[in-house]
Design a protein around this motif. Structure first.
Motif, PDB file in Angstrom:
ATOM      1  N   ASP A  91      10.380 -10.326   2.121  1.00 29.31           N
ATOM      2  CA  ASP A  91      10.600  -9.453   0.757  1.00 29.31           C
ATOM      3  C   ASP A  91      12.490  -8.040   1.786  1.00 29.31           C
ATOM      4  N   ARG A  92      11.913  -7.755   3.206  1.00 26.41           N
ATOM      5  CA  ARG A  92      12.612  -6.800   3.680  1.00 26.41           C
ATOM      6  C   ARG A  92      12.186  -5.689   3.629  1.00 26.41           C
ATOM      7  N   GLN A  93      10.905  -5.388   3.187  1.00 28.51           N
ATOM      8  CA  GLN A  93      10.099  -3.959   3.257  1.00 28.51           C
ATOM      9  C   GLN A  93       9.706  -3.678   3.716  1.00 28.51           C
ATOM     10  N   SER A  94       9.388  -4.002   5.263  1.00 29.60           N
ATOM     11  CA  SER A  94       9.119  -2.879   6.441  1.00 29.60           C
ATOM     12  C   SER A  94      10.087  -2.072   7.046  1.00 29.60           C
ATOM     13  N   GLY A  95      11.008  -1.596   6.886  1.00 31.76           N
ATOM     14  CA  GLY A  95      12.289  -1.007   7.893  1.00 31.76           C
ATOM     15  C   GLY A  95      11.856  -1.872   9.119  1.00 31.76           C
ATOM     16  N   SER A  96      11.844  -3.032   9.280  1.00 27.89           N
ATOM     17  CA  SER A  96      12.118  -3.979  10.678  1.00 27.89           C
ATOM     18  C   SER A  96      13.445  -4.605  10.672  1.00 27.89           C
ATOM     19  N   TRP A  97      13.263  -4.791   9.491  1.00 31.55           N
ATOM     20  CA  TRP A  97      14.774  -5.672   9.672  1.00 31.55           C
ATOM     21  C   TRP A  97      16.038  -4.901  10.002  1.00 31.55           C
ATOM     22  N   PRO A  98      16.526  -5.793  10.565  1.00 33.17           N
ATOM     23  CA  PRO A  98      18.061  -5.296  11.451  1.00 33.17           C
ATOM     24  C   PRO A  98      19.393  -4.319  10.284  1.00 33.17           C
ATOM     25  N   PRO A 144       1.228   3.617   5.136  1.00 33.21           N
ATOM     26  CA  PRO A 144       1.610   3.827   3.997  1.00 33.21           C
ATOM     27  C   PRO A 144       2.420   4.869   3.960  1.00 33.21           C
ATOM     28  N   ARG A 145       3.297   4.822   2.346  1.00 38.96           N
ATOM     29  CA  ARG A 145       4.665   5.080   2.251  1.00 38.96           C
ATOM     30  C   ARG A 145       4.499   6.667   2.389  1.00 38.96           C
ATOM     31  N   TYR A 146       3.323   6.979   1.247  1.00 40.41           N
ATOM     32  CA  TYR A 146       3.013   8.704   1.272  1.00 40.41           C
ATOM     33  C   TYR A 146       1.925   8.968   2.070  1.00 40.41           C
ATOM     34  N   ASN A 147       1.914   8.442   3.210  1.00 36.75           N
ATOM     35  CA  ASN A 147       0.932   9.094   3.511  1.00 36.75           C
ATOM     36  C   ASN A 147       1.726   9.761   5.315  1.00 36.75           C
ATOM     37  N   VAL A 148       1.250  10.893   5.395  1.00 38.02           N
ATOM     38  CA  VAL A 148       1.789  11.623   6.469  1.00 38.02           C
ATOM     39  C   VAL A 148       1.282  10.255   7.967  1.00 38.02           C
ATOM     40  N   LEU A 149       2.104  10.347   8.408  1.00 35.28           N
ATOM     41  CA  LEU A 149       2.007   9.134   9.841  1.00 35.28           C
ATOM     42  C   LEU A 149       2.482   9.738  11.012  1.00 35.28           C
ATOM     43  N   VAL A 169       0.769  -1.571   0.013  1.00 36.60           N
ATOM     44  CA  VAL A 169      -0.247  -0.019  -0.144  1.00 36.60           C
ATOM     45  C   VAL A 169       0.895   1.537   0.261  1.00 36.60           C
ATOM     46  N   LEU A 170       0.653   1.860  -0.988  1.00 34.59           N
ATOM     47  CA  LEU A 170       1.631   3.081  -1.464  1.00 34.59           C
ATOM     48  C   LEU A 170       0.686   4.687  -0.206  1.00 34.59           C
ATOM     49  N   TYR A 171      -0.542   4.661  -0.566  1.00 32.47           N
ATOM     50  CA  TYR A 171      -1.341   5.679   0.006  1.00 32.47           C
ATOM     51  C   TYR A 171      -3.255   4.720   0.184  1.00 32.47           C
ATOM     52  N   VAL A 172      -3.464   5.650   1.121  1.00 32.36           N
ATOM     53  CA  VAL A 172      -4.735   5.770   1.596  1.00 32.36           C
ATOM     54  C   VAL A 172      -5.516   6.955   1.316  1.00 32.36           C
ATOM     55  N   GLY A 173      -6.289   7.255   0.694  1.00 33.26           N
ATOM     56  CA  GLY A 173      -7.283   8.346   1.126  1.00 33.26           C
ATOM     57  C   GLY A 173      -8.639   8.001   1.119  1.00 33.26           C
ATOM     58  N   LYS A 174      -9.886   9.291   1.237  1.00 32.93           N
ATOM     59  CA  LYS A 174     -10.319   9.248   1.174  1.00 32.93           C
ATOM     60  C   LYS A 174     -11.030  10.376   0.142  1.00 32.93           C
ATOM     61  N   ALA A 175     -12.532  10.240  -0.432  1.00 36.67           N
ATOM     62  CA  ALA A 175     -13.415  11.259  -0.874  1.00 36.67           C
ATOM     63  C   ALA A 175     -14.990  11.439  -0.651  1.00 36.67           C
ATOM     64  N   HIS A 176     -14.900  12.389  -0.584  1.00 38.58           N
ATOM     65  CA  HIS A 176     -16.684  12.520  -0.802  1.00 38.58           C
ATOM     66  C   HIS A 176     -17.516  12.429  -2.423  1.00 38.58           C
ATOM     67  N   ASN A 177     -16.148  12.121  -3.104  1.00 34.32           N
ATOM     68  CA  ASN A 177     -16.488  11.298  -4.576  1.00 34.32           C
ATOM     69  C   ASN A 177     -15.658  10.337  -4.831  1.00 34.32           C
ATOM     70  N   LEU A 178     -15.871   8.864  -4.848  1.00 30.77           N
ATOM     71  CA  LEU A 178     -14.268   8.605  -5.692  1.00 30.77           C
ATOM     72  C   LEU A 178     -14.238   8.991  -6.608  1.00 30.77           C
ATOM     73  N   LYS A 179     -14.995   8.622  -8.229  1.00 30.58           N
ATOM     74  CA  LYS A 179     -14.903   8.652  -8.719  1.00 30.58           C
ATOM     75  C   LYS A 179     -14.419   9.922  -9.409  1.00 30.58           C
ATOM     76  N   ALA A 180     -15.249  11.121  -8.711  1.00 31.92           N
ATOM     77  CA  ALA A 180     -14.137  12.618  -9.364  1.00 31.92           C
ATOM     78  C   ALA A 180     -12.500  12.979  -8.430  1.00 31.92           C
ATOM     79  N   GLU A 208     -10.245   6.537   6.737  1.00 32.65           N
ATOM     80  CA  GLU A 208      -9.120   6.393   6.160  1.00 32.65           C
ATOM     81  C   GLU A 208      -8.071   6.318   7.268  1.00 32.65           C
ATOM     82  N   GLN A 209      -8.514   7.278   8.747  1.00 27.05           N
ATOM     83  CA  GLN A 209      -7.468   7.384   9.841  1.00 27.05           C
ATOM     84  C   GLN A 209      -7.033   6.177  10.086  1.00 27.05           C
ATOM     85  N   ASN A 210      -7.951   5.260  10.211  1.00 31.72           N
ATOM     86  CA  ASN A 210      -7.342   3.665  10.791  1.00 31.72           C
ATOM     87  C   ASN A 210      -6.748   3.075   9.785  1.00 31.72           C
ATOM     88  N   LEU A 211      -6.955   2.912   8.516  1.00 32.72           N
ATOM     89  CA  LEU A 211      -6.222   2.182   7.980  1.00 32.72           C
ATOM     90  C   LEU A 211      -5.179   3.004   7.650  1.00 32.72           C
TER      91      LEU A 211
END
Length: 621
Positions: free
Chosen positions: A468-475, A100-105, A40-51, A91-94
């Motif tokens: 795959d060592r993608q989570s940043g948890s590997w030393p 995700p890498r591109y969200n403010v965390l 998951v790169l990004y999680v967002g919310k929308a009032h209108n998903l298509k728009a 959105e905030q729960n997810l």
């Protein structure tokens, strides 16, 4: 509606996103953008998903961060909701779950302590409380830190003389404790105060904690005057000391806004790609402390950072009646509605420009700016030390995650392993782990065997959860407390698990076990030492000392728990009431373990079947 995941398009970026538009409508909801590996790169919310999704399908007009994210997008997932408020909460729960890498965390999300006045006893207790509000009583807070609570409790004891002892301690007292002697407790345990008078102290304390301290002071002043007039000078002096202590509490609070009874003041400062959010807790017209947070901002704008912070910060916390912000957020009405829904009452959001609220924001913003400057200086220093670590141990690059291991035991008993973690931001205490040594075939005191077990369990879990060592948890670097024996044992674990590329160094005490004479051991290489005044040596000593402190603390907690353990705790079907009945009948847990079957059947509340269960439990084999 369940997640819908159309067949993954072969294309990526704008073309990939464009392929989803036909299957979307104008419903509110949450979307996830995934890369080619389904991360998951990004999680967002929308009032209108298509728009919203159609905006991402445009080839231009995006910030660098969003453009990079779009270029990496290989698939998307969607979840529709009934309202945009539901979408915001989801959105905030997810975001908190998936990081995700591109969200403010928000990276530091601990619970905050409260002051609890219990209501399940004739003489209520006042104490610090953290976590679920499951105890019957009145809760006041949150306070920014345990220190802020402790300082306030210390002063409140002087003013209101409420007990802080446990119910068990209270019931066992036969004479007043030291707190009574130093005028910190009214000693209800031995009848030094009537129930009615104690209830009056409790009411005064709750009035103060609710912001009605003026009334409390007026009452105390009137009582002091009456005592002086009646020539009860000792009582008048006691009341004088209580008024003085109450004034000290109010002075220690610092900022005490008159026009803001309850609010969180939230100020953001951003600089050099980093951010600090400062939160001041205003309750009962008093400042109950402040705390700084350093969210991962991913090149976002201030409005997005602050909105994301609020959503994640209040995800598991009760919001106050008012939020006073330093910057506008993207959807203030939506955020206010979501927080009001969570709180079960109206929550207002202000961005003041003048007056007392603006002064509060200015103070919080100044703290945020100063805190971020200190943080950036510390990070720069930490970066230099990590680069020095890489140079000293011949690493390809500065390690981003250093794991340090130590064991603790007494002649092999209550053995535990401890792991602490350090990186560019210093010690990462949320990543610390403890390991209860389980190996039944280990010889008591076998440090090599214990280290083998700890590293095997740690790395096996990493291999299973993140191959795959993608989570940043590997030393990037393992520091082991020990010499060639421990290094050999760990190297064997790394080779058996197929991860021999992880750098590993053993830190031995050296000659006479003196600090400053440490020797460093690496597989297949001769041991070496760093010069006595090398900053990297001091850094390694701090890492080792922190690992030792953590392991020792964990061992002591385990030993204390084992010493206080009751043999009856593990007997099936024996709960609190039956345990008390057995102890009352036999006098001790040890006597229960030796009792014969007929004696067990004679205990009130113990059935014949349960008596047989208890007897068999202690006499099996």
């Amino acid at each position: 509606m369940p997640d819908t995941l159309p067949p993954t398009p072969a294309k990526t970026g704008h073309d990939c996103i464009q392929g989803y538009l036909k299957s979307l409508d104008s419903s509110p909801g949450v979307y996830r953008m995934l890369d080619a590996e389904s991360r998951v790169l990004y999680v967002g919310k929308a009032h209108n998903l298509k728009a919203r999704v159609s905006n991402y399908a445009r080839p231009s007009g995006h910030s660098r961060r969003i453009a990079r994210m779009i270029s990496e997008t290989a698939s998307m997932m969607f979840l529709t909701t009934r309202t945009e408020t539901e979408a915001l909460l989801l959105e905030q729960n997810l975001i908190k779950q998936l990081k995700p890498r591109y969200n403010v965390l928000l990276r530091d999300d601990k619970s905050f302590p409260n002051i609890l006045v219990t209501k399940d006893h004739r003489f209520p207790q006042i104490r610090k409380h953290r976590g679920r509000k499951s105890v019957k009583g009145s809760y006041y807070g949150p306070f920014a830190s345990a220190g802020a609570v402790n300082r306030t409790l210390n002063q409140l004891q002087k003013v209101f003389l409420l007990r802080n002892c446990s119910d068990a301690m209270y019931s066992s007292r036969t004479r007043p404790c030291l707190l009574y002697q130093i005028k910190r407790c009214a000693a209800p345990c031995t009848g030094e105060i009537s129930e009615q008078d104690y209830a009056g102290l409790v009411a005064d304390a709750e009035r103060f904690l609710s912001g009605r301290s003026t009334k409390v002071q007026e009452t105390l002043a009137a009582q002091m005057a009456e005592a002086a007039e009646a020539m009860e000078f000792e009582r008048a002096a006691i009341l004088r000391d209580r008024i003085k202590a109450l004034t000290q509490v109010q002075t220690a609070q610092g900022i005490n806004p008159r026009g803001v009874p309850e609010a969180d003041v939230v100020a953001l400062h951003m600089e050099g790609g980093q951010a600090c959010v400062q939160v001041f807790f205003i309750r009962a017209n008093q400042n109950w402390g402040n705390k700084d947070f350093y969210p991962r901002v991913a090149e976002a704008e201030a409005s997005e950072v602050l909105q994301a912070f609020l959503g994640q910060f209040y995800d598991g916390k009760q919001p106050p009646r008012r939020l006073i912000l330093s910057h506008p957020i993207d959807d203030p009405d939506l955020m206010a509605e979501a927080l009001s829904q969570k709180a079960g009452r109206k929550v207002a959001i202000d961005v003041p420009k003048r007056g007392e609220k603006a002064e509060l924001v200015a103070g919080a913003a100044r703290n945020a700016r100063e805190s971020l400057a200190r943080k950036m200086a510390e990070t720069a220093t930490q970066g230099r030390l990590l680069r020095g670590l890489a140079e000293a141990f011949g690493l390809d690059s500065p390690p981003q995650r250093v794991e340090v291991y130590d064991n603790s035991h007494i002649q092999g008993t209550n053995a535990v392993g401890g792991m602490i973690v350090a990186g560019p931001d210093g010690f990462e205490k949320s990543a610390y782990r403890k390991f209860n040594i389980k190996g039944e075939d280990l010889t008591p005191g076998d440090d090599f065997g214990m280290m083998t077990e700890v590293l095997t369990r740690r790395l096996s879990r990493l291999i299973k959860e993140d191959p795959d060592r993608q989570s940043g948890s590997w030393p990037d670097l393992l520091l082991i407390d020990g010499g060639p024996g421990q290094v050999s044992a760990v190297q064997k674990v790394l080779e058996e698990l197929g991860v021999p590329d992880i750098a590993m160094v053993g830190v031995a005490k050296g000659i006479d076990r003196d600090a400053g004479k440490e020797e460093f051991h690496r597989p297949g290489q001769r041991p070496f030492a760093l010069r006595h005044n090398d900053p990297v040596l001091y850094f390694i000593q701090r890492l080792r000392d922190e690992a030792h402190r953590f392991a020792i603390g964990t061992h002591r907690a385990k030993r204390a728990k084992s010493m206080s353990a009751n043999p009856l705790d593990d007997v099936p079907g024996v709960g609190g009431a039956r345990k008390r009945a057995l102890l009352a009948h036999f006098g001790s847990a040890k006597a229960v373990t030796r009792a014969n079957l007929s004696d067990l059947k004679a205990v009130d509340g113990i059935s014949d079947a349960l008596a047989e269960t208890i007897y068999d439990f202690f006499h099996a084999g």
